[in-house]
Design a protein around this motif. Structure first.
Motif, PDB file in Angstrom:
ATOM      1  N   LEU A  54      10.087   4.129   0.540  1.00 35.43           N
ATOM      2  CA  LEU A  54      10.860   5.143  -0.166  1.00 35.43           C
ATOM      3  C   LEU A  54      10.518   5.069  -1.646  1.00 35.43           C
ATOM      4  CD1 LEU A  54      14.363   4.588   1.477  1.00 35.43           C
ATOM      5  CD2 LEU A  54      12.810   6.498   1.910  1.00 35.43           C
ATOM      6  N   ALA A  55       9.997   6.156  -2.186  1.00 36.97           N
ATOM      7  CA  ALA A  55       9.682   6.236  -3.605  1.00 36.97           C
ATOM      8  C   ALA A  55      10.755   7.063  -4.298  1.00 36.97           C
ATOM      9  CB  ALA A  55       8.312   6.861  -3.821  1.00 36.97           C
ATOM     10  N   GLY A  56      11.381   6.491  -5.304  1.00 39.73           N
ATOM     11  CA  GLY A  56      12.426   7.192  -6.038  1.00 39.73           C
ATOM     12  C   GLY A  56      12.357   6.908  -7.513  1.00 39.73           C
ATOM     13  N   GLU A  57      13.330   7.389  -8.241  1.00 42.85           N
ATOM     14  CA  GLU A  57      13.364   7.211  -9.689  1.00 42.85           C
ATOM     15  C   GLU A  57      13.429   5.735 -10.066  1.00 42.85           C
ATOM     16  OE1 GLU A  57      16.799   9.388 -10.784  1.00 42.85           O
ATOM     17  OE2 GLU A  57      15.980  11.347 -10.225  1.00 42.85           O
ATOM     18  N   ASP A  58      14.000   4.930  -9.176  1.00 43.51           N
ATOM     19  CA  ASP A  58      14.184   3.510  -9.463  1.00 43.51           C
ATOM     20  C   ASP A  58      13.092   2.656  -8.824  1.00 43.51           C
ATOM     21  OD1 ASP A  58      15.466   1.358 -10.641  1.00 43.51           O
ATOM     22  OD2 ASP A  58      16.701   0.969  -8.872  1.00 43.51           O
ATOM     23  N   GLY A  59      11.941   3.248  -8.565  1.00 43.24           N
ATOM     24  CA  GLY A  59      10.811   2.486  -8.048  1.00 43.24           C
ATOM     25  C   GLY A  59      10.673   2.557  -6.544  1.00 43.24           C
ATOM     26  N   LEU A  60       9.871   1.659  -6.002  1.00 39.00           N
ATOM     27  CA  LEU A  60       9.514   1.654  -4.582  1.00 39.00           C
ATOM     28  C   LEU A  60      10.407   0.716  -3.788  1.00 39.00           C
ATOM     29  CD1 LEU A  60       5.645   1.605  -4.925  1.00 39.00           C
ATOM     30  CD2 LEU A  60       6.927   3.303  -3.619  1.00 39.00           C
ATOM     31  N   THR A  61      10.890   1.221  -2.666  1.00 34.85           N
ATOM     32  CA  THR A  61      11.709   0.442  -1.741  1.00 34.85           C
ATOM     33  C   THR A  61      11.059   0.482  -0.370  1.00 34.85           C
ATOM     34  OG1 THR A  61      13.749   0.963  -2.935  1.00 34.85           O
ATOM     35  CG2 THR A  61      13.980   0.266  -0.651  1.00 34.85           C
ATOM     36  N   LEU A  62      10.992  -0.652   0.297  1.00 40.38           N
ATOM     37  CA  LEU A  62      10.569  -0.700   1.691  1.00 40.38           C
ATOM     38  C   LEU A  62      11.781  -0.931   2.580  1.00 40.38           C
ATOM     39  CD1 LEU A  62       7.349  -2.933   1.725  1.00 40.38           C
ATOM     40  CD2 LEU A  62       7.521  -0.457   1.391  1.00 40.38           C
ATOM     41  N   ILE A  63      11.746  -0.336   3.761  1.00 42.10           N
ATOM     42  CA  ILE A  63      12.688  -0.702   4.819  1.00 42.10           C
ATOM     43  C   ILE A  63      11.885  -1.489   5.849  1.00 42.10           C
ATOM     44  CG2 ILE A  63      14.249   0.119   6.611  1.00 42.10           C
ATOM     45  CD1 ILE A  63      14.817   2.550   4.875  1.00 42.10           C
ATOM     46  N   ASP A  64      12.136  -2.803   5.888  1.00 43.38           N
ATOM     47  CA  ASP A  64      11.428  -3.776   6.708  1.00 43.38           C
ATOM     48  C   ASP A  64       9.995  -3.983   6.220  1.00 43.38           C
ATOM     49  OD1 ASP A  64      13.617  -4.494   8.277  1.00 43.38           O
ATOM     50  OD2 ASP A  64      13.251  -2.890   9.722  1.00 43.38           O
ATOM     51  N   ALA A  65       9.384  -5.068   6.732  1.00 45.33           N
ATOM     52  CA  ALA A  65       8.095  -5.489   6.186  1.00 45.33           C
ATOM     53  C   ALA A  65       7.048  -5.776   7.246  1.00 45.33           C
ATOM     54  CB  ALA A  65       8.297  -6.739   5.323  1.00 45.33           C
ATOM     55  N   GLY A  66       7.343  -5.521   8.521  1.00 47.71           N
ATOM     56  CA  GLY A  66       6.352  -5.746   9.567  1.00 47.71           C
ATOM     57  C   GLY A  66       6.165  -7.215   9.896  1.00 47.71           C
ATOM     58  N   THR A  67       5.099  -7.484  10.663  1.00 44.47           N
ATOM     59  CA  THR A  67       4.890  -8.811  11.229  1.00 44.47           C
ATOM     60  C   THR A  67       3.999  -9.722  10.393  1.00 44.47           C
ATOM     61  OG1 THR A  67       2.926  -8.106  12.433  1.00 44.47           O
ATOM     62  CG2 THR A  67       5.035  -7.843  13.566  1.00 44.47           C
ATOM     63  N   GLY A  68       3.272  -9.153   9.428  1.00 43.64           N
ATOM     64  CA  GLY A  68       2.231  -9.959   8.812  1.00 43.64           C
ATOM     65  C   GLY A  68       1.181 -10.310   9.863  1.00 43.64           C
ATOM     66  N   PRO A  69       0.418 -11.380   9.664  1.00 40.54           N
ATOM     67  CA  PRO A  69      -0.651 -11.724  10.607  1.00 40.54           C
ATOM     68  C   PRO A  69      -0.172 -12.556  11.792  1.00 40.54           C
ATOM     69  CG  PRO A  69      -0.719 -13.210   8.737  1.00 40.54           C
ATOM     70  CD  PRO A  69       0.389 -12.216   8.449  1.00 40.54           C
ATOM     71  N   SER A  70       1.142 -12.750  11.925  1.00 37.56           N
ATOM     72  CA  SER A  70       1.654 -13.749  12.865  1.00 37.56           C
ATOM     73  C   SER A  70       1.613 -13.328  14.327  1.00 37.56           C
ATOM     74  CB  SER A  70       3.100 -14.102  12.497  1.00 37.56           C
ATOM     75  OG  SER A  70       3.183 -14.579  11.174  1.00 37.56           O
ATOM     76  N   TRP A  71       1.519 -12.044  14.623  1.00 37.04           N
ATOM     77  CA  TRP A  71       1.670 -11.584  16.004  1.00 37.04           C
ATOM     78  C   TRP A  71       0.383 -10.997  16.580  1.00 37.04           C
ATOM     79  CZ3 TRP A  71       7.047  -9.105  17.366  1.00 37.04           C
ATOM     80  CH2 TRP A  71       8.058 -10.045  17.099  1.00 37.04           C
ATOM     81  N   GLY A  72      -0.745 -11.352  16.040  1.00 41.92           N
ATOM     82  CA  GLY A  72      -2.006 -10.923  16.624  1.00 41.92           C
ATOM     83  C   GLY A  72      -2.571  -9.659  16.012  1.00 41.92           C
ATOM     84  N   GLU A  73      -3.770  -9.299  16.488  1.00 42.40           N
ATOM     85  CA  GLU A  73      -4.538  -8.227  15.862  1.00 42.40           C
ATOM     86  C   GLU A  73      -3.960  -6.832  16.096  1.00 42.40           C
ATOM     87  OE1 GLU A  73      -8.576  -8.565  17.064  1.00 42.40           O
ATOM     88  OE2 GLU A  73      -8.896 -10.477  16.028  1.00 42.40           O
ATOM     89  N   ALA A  74      -3.136  -6.666  17.117  1.00 38.37           N
ATOM     90  CA  ALA A  74      -2.552  -5.344  17.378  1.00 38.37           C
ATOM     91  C   ALA A  74      -1.469  -4.994  16.370  1.00 38.37           C
ATOM     92  CB  ALA A  74      -1.978  -5.284  18.790  1.00 38.37           C
ATOM     93  N   LEU A  75      -1.037  -5.977  15.605  1.00 38.89           N
ATOM     94  CA  LEU A  75       0.044  -5.791  14.647  1.00 38.89           C
ATOM     95  C   LEU A  75      -0.397  -6.290  13.275  1.00 38.89           C
ATOM     96  CD1 LEU A  75       2.690  -6.961  17.180  1.00 38.89           C
ATOM     97  CD2 LEU A  75       2.872  -4.775  15.983  1.00 38.89           C
ATOM     98  N   GLY A  76       0.491  -6.174  12.310  1.00 41.30           N
ATOM     99  CA  GLY A  76       0.178  -6.644  10.962  1.00 41.30           C
ATOM    100  C   GLY A  76      -0.576  -5.658  10.104  1.00 41.30           C
ATOM    101  N   HIS A  77      -0.499  -4.361  10.452  1.00 37.58           N
ATOM    102  CA  HIS A  77      -1.273  -3.353   9.733  1.00 37.58           C
ATOM    103  C   HIS A  77      -0.479  -2.640   8.638  1.00 37.58           C
ATOM    104  CE1 HIS A  77      -4.386  -4.041  12.636  1.00 37.58           C
ATOM    105  NE2 HIS A  77      -3.571  -3.716  13.630  1.00 37.58           N
ATOM    106  N   ALA A  78       0.767  -3.055   8.401  1.00 37.58           N
ATOM    107  CA  ALA A  78       1.556  -2.408   7.344  1.00 37.58           C
ATOM    108  C   ALA A  78       0.893  -2.537   5.967  1.00 37.58           C
ATOM    109  CB  ALA A  78       2.973  -2.964   7.315  1.00 37.58           C
TER     110      ALA A  78
END
Length: 270
Positions: A54-78
């Motif tokens: 979410l981009a707004g006047e007060d900067g960038l906000t994420l809702i959740d952050a995904g898996t990172g590299p921990s769950w294999g190659e099918a995930l972690g693409h955020a």
């Protein structure tokens, strides 16, 4: 693709697809109802994993952050999706977590370093209190204890930058909505201020078609399956009544909730 909702510009970020056996499906009506659901989906289920910017006047906000590299190659693409959208990790001002499961929070960590050097982490207070209490560990089945390690790492790597949130407004036009059951503090975030409110409902549903039609259908990942059903039915009914649009961590796109027979259906709007 971006969407404008009031003061915010929304960019969905796909972290990947989680695949597992359909044996994880559960149903309070018993084995026949469970078997009928499994027959509909086949031996495996594939579940998209989403984050949102979410981009707004007060900067960038994420809702959740995904898996990172921990769950294999099918995930972690955020991170790649963020880069494609022109979002640098250091530019993220805050991250709103729906709950403390790995596919929502492990993307906060790069080994022993924080991914988001300047971000405040907003966590539902009930989830943080539960998973932050090591005495509660033995009350949870061993295969559902990941939130304890995640919370310990979060406390260490983001010390001084964690804000626990109670139900209600957490930032302008965004309120935390409790949806307990999947975890005890599992929550959604309601974005208002536009023509239609938009609810990010986290893991209220993992399987859009099946669980909207039969909200009693659940997955074995819930800490309290009966409470998760109560929350799922409640949020579907409220979204239908209030005319909310909905987006989820594990459903594709933006939809409106419509009543259909004894259940509901999700009608894509994007």
């Amino acid at each position: 693709m971006t969407h404008r909702f009031g003061r915010y510009e929304l960019t969905p970020l796909v972290d990947g697809v989680f695949s597992t056996s359909s044996e994880v499906l559960i149903h309070p009506a018993g084995e026949s109802a469970r078997a009928a659901a499994i027959a509909k989906v086949g031996p495996k289920i594939s579940i998209v994993v989403n984050c949102f910017a979410l981009a707004g006047e007060d900067g960038l906000t994420l809702i959740d952050a995904g898996t990172g590299p921990s769950w294999g190659e099918a995930l972690g693409h955020a991170p790649a999706a963020m880069a494609k959208a022109g979002i640098a990790p250091e530019a993220v001002k805050r991250i709103l977590l729906t709950h403390l499961h790995g596919d929502h929070a492990l993307g906060l960590f790069d080994g022993d370093k924080p991914v988001f050097a300047n971000a405040e982490i907003v966590v539902p207070a009930s989830d943080f209190a539960f998973f932050g209490d090591e005495a509660k560990r033995e009350t949870v089945p061993e295969n559902k204890r990941g939130g304890f390690a995640i919370t310990a790492t979060l406390k260490r790597l983001y010390a001084g930058r964690i804000r626990t949130a109670a139900p209600g407004e957490v930032m302008p036009d965004i309120s935390l909505i409790p949806l307990p059951g999947h975890t005890y503090g599992h929550s959604g975030y309601l974005l208002e201020g536009g023509a239609q409110p938009l609810l990010f409902w986290g893991d209220a549903l993992h399987l859009a078609g099946l669980q909207s039609a039969d909200p009693d259908l659940g997955l074995a990942y819930d800490l309290d399956s009966a409470l998760a059903i109560h929350s799922r039915r409640g949020v579907l009914e409220r979204a239908a009544n209030e005319g909310w649009l909905v987006a989820g961590s594990h459903v594709e796109g933006i939809s409106r909730v419509e009543r259909s027979g004894q259940g509901y259906r999700l009608a894509r709007t994007d």
